[in-house]
Design a protein around this motif. Sequence first.
Motif, PDB file in Angstrom:
ATOM      1  N   ASP A  27      -4.633   1.370   8.903  1.00 39.55           N
ATOM      2  CA  ASP A  27      -4.027  -0.036   9.246  1.00 39.55           C
ATOM      3  C   ASP A  27      -2.791   0.179  10.577  1.00 39.55           C
ATOM      4  N   GLU A  28      -2.020   1.097  10.396  1.00 40.39           N
ATOM      5  CA  GLU A  28      -1.331   1.252  11.369  1.00 40.39           C
ATOM      6  C   GLU A  28      -1.537   1.866  12.690  1.00 40.39           C
ATOM      7  N   ALA A  70      -0.662  15.404  -4.501  1.00 35.17           N
ATOM      8  CA  ALA A  70      -1.582  15.039  -5.264  1.00 35.17           C
ATOM      9  C   ALA A  70      -2.020  13.596  -4.967  1.00 35.17           C
ATOM     10  N   ILE A  71      -0.922  12.860  -4.296  1.00 35.83           N
ATOM     11  CA  ILE A  71      -1.143  11.510  -4.098  1.00 35.83           C
ATOM     12  C   ILE A  71      -1.612  11.008  -2.643  1.00 35.83           C
ATOM     13  N   ILE A  98       7.046   5.868 -18.617  1.00 39.80           N
ATOM     14  CA  ILE A  98       5.755   6.269 -17.956  1.00 39.80           C
ATOM     15  C   ILE A  98       4.513   5.126 -17.892  1.00 39.80           C
ATOM     16  N   LYS A 147       2.872   3.377 -14.753  1.00 38.34           N
ATOM     17  CA  LYS A 147       1.625   3.150 -14.582  1.00 38.34           C
ATOM     18  C   LYS A 147       1.145   1.717 -14.505  1.00 38.34           C
ATOM     19  N   ILE A 195       5.009  15.694 -18.332  1.00 39.74           N
ATOM     20  CA  ILE A 195       4.824  14.249 -18.269  1.00 39.74           C
ATOM     21  C   ILE A 195       3.392  13.937 -18.172  1.00 39.74           C
ATOM     22  N   ALA A 196       3.015  13.006 -19.102  1.00 40.07           N
ATOM     23  CA  ALA A 196       1.492  12.849 -19.123  1.00 40.07           C
ATOM     24  C   ALA A 196       1.378  11.745 -18.301  1.00 40.07           C
ATOM     25  N   PHE A 197       0.974  11.838 -16.851  1.00 41.14           N
ATOM     26  CA  PHE A 197       1.029  11.051 -15.994  1.00 41.14           C
ATOM     27  C   PHE A 197      -0.148  11.404 -14.938  1.00 41.14           C
ATOM     28  N   PRO A 253      -1.731  11.625 -11.531  1.00 44.57           N
ATOM     29  CA  PRO A 253      -1.411  10.976 -10.263  1.00 44.57           C
ATOM     30  C   PRO A 253      -2.405   9.971  -9.629  1.00 44.57           C
ATOM     31  N   VAL A 254      -2.182   9.088  -8.969  1.00 43.91           N
ATOM     32  CA  VAL A 254      -3.020   7.790  -8.344  1.00 43.91           C
ATOM     33  C   VAL A 254      -2.986   8.282  -6.989  1.00 43.91           C
ATOM     34  N   LEU A 255      -4.211   8.373  -6.232  1.00 43.10           N
ATOM     35  CA  LEU A 255      -4.221   8.771  -4.746  1.00 43.10           C
ATOM     36  C   LEU A 255      -3.704   7.314  -4.069  1.00 43.10           C
ATOM     37  N   MET A 256      -2.865   7.728  -3.124  1.00 45.36           N
ATOM     38  CA  MET A 256      -2.431   6.467  -2.487  1.00 45.36           C
ATOM     39  C   MET A 256      -3.796   5.749  -1.422  1.00 45.36           C
ATOM     40  N   ASP A 257      -3.448   4.663  -1.306  1.00 51.50           N
ATOM     41  CA  ASP A 257      -4.313   3.705  -0.493  1.00 51.50           C
ATOM     42  C   ASP A 257      -4.199   4.210   1.110  1.00 51.50           C
ATOM     43  N   GLN A 258      -5.036   5.244   1.503  1.00 45.35           N
ATOM     44  CA  GLN A 258      -4.709   5.717   2.801  1.00 45.35           C
ATOM     45  C   GLN A 258      -5.343   4.787   3.860  1.00 45.35           C
ATOM     46  N   SER A 259      -5.618   3.696   3.626  1.00 48.19           N
ATOM     47  CA  SER A 259      -6.107   2.565   4.472  1.00 48.19           C
ATOM     48  C   SER A 259      -4.765   2.138   5.450  1.00 48.19           C
ATOM     49  N   MET A 260      -3.498   2.457   4.630  1.00 51.31           N
ATOM     50  CA  MET A 260      -2.155   2.033   5.165  1.00 51.31           C
ATOM     51  C   MET A 260      -2.165   2.957   6.663  1.00 51.31           C
ATOM     52  N   PHE A 261      -2.269   4.324   6.464  1.00 47.97           N
ATOM     53  CA  PHE A 261      -2.599   4.849   7.932  1.00 47.97           C
ATOM     54  C   PHE A 261      -3.309   4.376   8.797  1.00 47.97           C
ATOM     55  N   ASN A 263       2.442   5.748  -8.117  1.00 47.28           N
ATOM     56  CA  ASN A 263       1.385   6.767  -7.882  1.00 47.28           C
ATOM     57  C   ASN A 263       1.668   8.142  -8.523  1.00 47.28           C
ATOM     58  N   ASN A 264       2.898   8.528  -8.882  1.00 45.84           N
ATOM     59  CA  ASN A 264       3.128   9.653  -9.416  1.00 45.84           C
ATOM     60  C   ASN A 264       4.336   9.478 -10.108  1.00 45.84           C
ATOM     61  N   ALA A 306       2.691   4.610  -0.955  1.00 51.97           N
ATOM     62  CA  ALA A 306       2.777   5.339  -2.091  1.00 51.97           C
ATOM     63  C   ALA A 306       3.947   5.265  -2.866  1.00 51.97           C
ATOM     64  N   LYS A 351       0.701  -1.166   0.148  1.00 56.59           N
ATOM     65  CA  LYS A 351      -0.137  -0.006  -0.012  1.00 56.59           C
ATOM     66  C   LYS A 351       0.874   1.221  -0.003  1.00 56.59           C
TER      67      LYS A 351
END
Lengths: 129, 741
Positions: free
Chosen positions: B155-156, A123-124, A96, A100, B141-143, B145-153, A105-106, A83, A81
């Motif tokens: 879980d901790e 952003a992530i 890239i 992906k 850069i065409a990317f 951003p993917v939000l991170m899996d906040q459940s990591m926090f 994540n970025n 990031a 999990k």
Amino acid sequence: MPFAAAMRVLIVDDQLTSRLLIRGGLQDLGISDIEMAADGEQAFKIMMGKPAHLVISDFNMPKMDGIAFLRAIRAYEPTKKSAFILLTGRGDKELIDRAKQYGANNIIAKPFTIPVLKAQIEAIVGKLK
Amino acid sequence: MDAMAAIKQTFFQECEEQLAELEIGLLAIQDGDVNPETVNAVFRAVHSIKGGAGAFSLDDLVHFAHVFETAMDHLRAGRLAPSHEVLKTMLRAMDVLADFVRAARDGGCVDAERSQTLAKELRALDPDGSGAGSEMDDEEIAFEPVLMDQSMFDDELEAAAAPPVRLFTIRFRPKATLYAKANETALLLREIGLLGEMAIACDASALPLLSELDPEGGYLSWTIELLTTQDEAAIREVFEFVEWDCDLDIESDAASAAPDDIDLAALIQKMQATVEAELSALSPPPTRVDPLAEASRKDADASADPGVIDLAKARQKKSEQAVGEHLGPKPDQGAAGGASQPTIRVDLDRVDRLINLVGELVINQAMLAQRVMEAGLARASGVATGLDELEQLTREIQDSVMAIRAQPVKSVFQRMPRLVREVAAMTGKLVRLVTEGENTEVDKTVIERLADPLTHMIRNAIDHGLESPEARAAAGKPEEGLVHLSALHRSGRIVIEVSDDGAGINRARVKEIAASKGLIAADASLSDEEIDNLIFLPGFSTAPSISDISGRGVGMDVVRRSIQALGGRISITSRPGRGSTFTMSLPLTLAVLDGMVVTVAGQTLVVPLTAIVETLQPKIADVHGFGGGARVIAIREHFTPLIDVGRELDYRGENADPLACVALLVESEGGVRSALLVDAILGQRQVVIKSLEANYRHVPGIAAATILGDGRVALILDVDAVVASSRADSAAFEQSLATAG
């Protein structure tokens, strides 16, 4: 919501200069729990010991490159999990796509400024407090 | 220094490392190394320099590195073949890149014409011929951003909120007194049960037959296994009031709570193998002749159709090879790159402080030894043998500490290939440089000060030593000349040799020049060796015209002087038609010095051994006086100024009687020979140098001080200064010498 002070970040780059610059930037953002590694292999060992919330990794490194390291992290349950931000030199389309594909994540292009670093992290992970 | 400046300094340090790596890599590729990791390492070096430079807004450096990187990328992707010409361009580009780095660091500027030419040549390497894409691409850069899996926090947090469950094994054996005090075991056990989940086993084996049973005795014991998040203290609390009336034994499984040991290496190996295999499966089949596939084809089964490249096998081999490289210890790595050796960067001041302290230790130990000797203790006494051990240890500590400052001469040797390329290009000669013993270590300061003389000697070897390709061919030698640079340790010193296989020294010409410049008498009869050594005289230069390369106003005398300043010696041997060899011998450290201990007017002085040519007993017939107390001594028909050290340092007002003294023939700056008059020679020894300026103040004629074994301070003579001041004292001296001669 993540607090900067509670974030654990791992910086992976074979260049000491680069590691120090990123660490300086993170400290400016109020992040203090920072570990550094010089290649993917060393970084992965750190992740197995104590997974970081956020990994900022260079792509081109000796031994294990950034993508191989990303895949290793995603394949290992306790680090799945975390990031992952990949640092790259230029707009390499193929790289890239691979980033992906393997769940980065970025991506941040080097060199970057502290505001860019902050914006791309937020952003992530969401707004840092 | 602020943090950014410190990082910048680190950056320049790293640049040097990366430039060195770049050079090693390019040379390896030139020699036919086709390992993709070598090409990638070379690319990475340029890429890293560019990246770091970008962070510090060193735009010129970034721009050139970018053009270089683009060309390198073509090479890496196989669009560009590593031909001899391509590598030549890359090597020159590397030199320019190094110029840019140094210009950024030291604030100089780069030869604009040269860098533009190189940039153009690099762009021309683009296989598309367009040179496009080498302009800075600020391509976004065409990317997404993917939000991170906040459940990591979460879980901790959960994990932190829920303390770990531990298993306790409690052995509880009540004594009769427990029951006598009206305690109830069932209640105690029930209370334990409230702490978590438990399993109870009652041991009734101690229960006697009914006839022997004491109704008020305690015979039962219990073993309770308790799974709880509570700690041991909570369990002990339950037994708080009965602890004197029972045997209680609590064990926890704390040790086994740690996660299972993971075979890390095996896991990583497995993952890498998977990753590599997948990656190679993903990559499209090679459209060019893959050198690895080619190599693999050669290794392939003899039964396989020799005309078909077995791609599957090639891939498999590639992945195996890649995995092997990642994990297998490279035998040459420790010695060559040392990349895997853990290292720390230490402030040089700290090391120097340590070295100073060790110097003190050496002196103290010597003083102690002297005291013990004076006390007349037997050799075999405990104190004496203990002292021997101390001496041994002190020496070992000194060696180890000196080793911290020691560095391989590689850092200097590495600069030479570039120099050789440049000088070869300028002189139109073909040169191959062979280096040996790059890992020989010597003090850092010695290394730093070695670069200039070495540069000059290599220039000299190519410019004066080697012949033109035509002349070589005519002499039946290979057109490519050989310059050999080597380093090795010999009897506590480092010996560096620069040799060439050129024409050797033209002795007739050297003698002619020396005579025409008045350096020797026209009819002097000199041995071959003496003639060869004439080139070290100041003002000597054999080049018919002052060339751009060697004739930069410095001759071999400057080389010799800088070597002498380091406490070193230089000599030359030459064989006509076969070449010349310059041999430098330098001390491994500048912290100690080989000196001759002498007495002058009751004072003890140390004269650096490197300055002394010979010692002699003056004869009355050889000493001639001049006005103003100036004297000369005839040594083998040469008049040499005779300097009374005692008078020069104001130890005495009158000239000493030369017959009762010893003369040291010394050579000072510029090859000037003088005879120093001292009262007696006590011996030779190695002394630890102590700065006089740092501890007292500068004293004219004195270079430094040291402490002798008996604890007395002895001054180290500054031969150059004494000779210079003596000459100034007797301004008329030269003139009177001229009339006398």
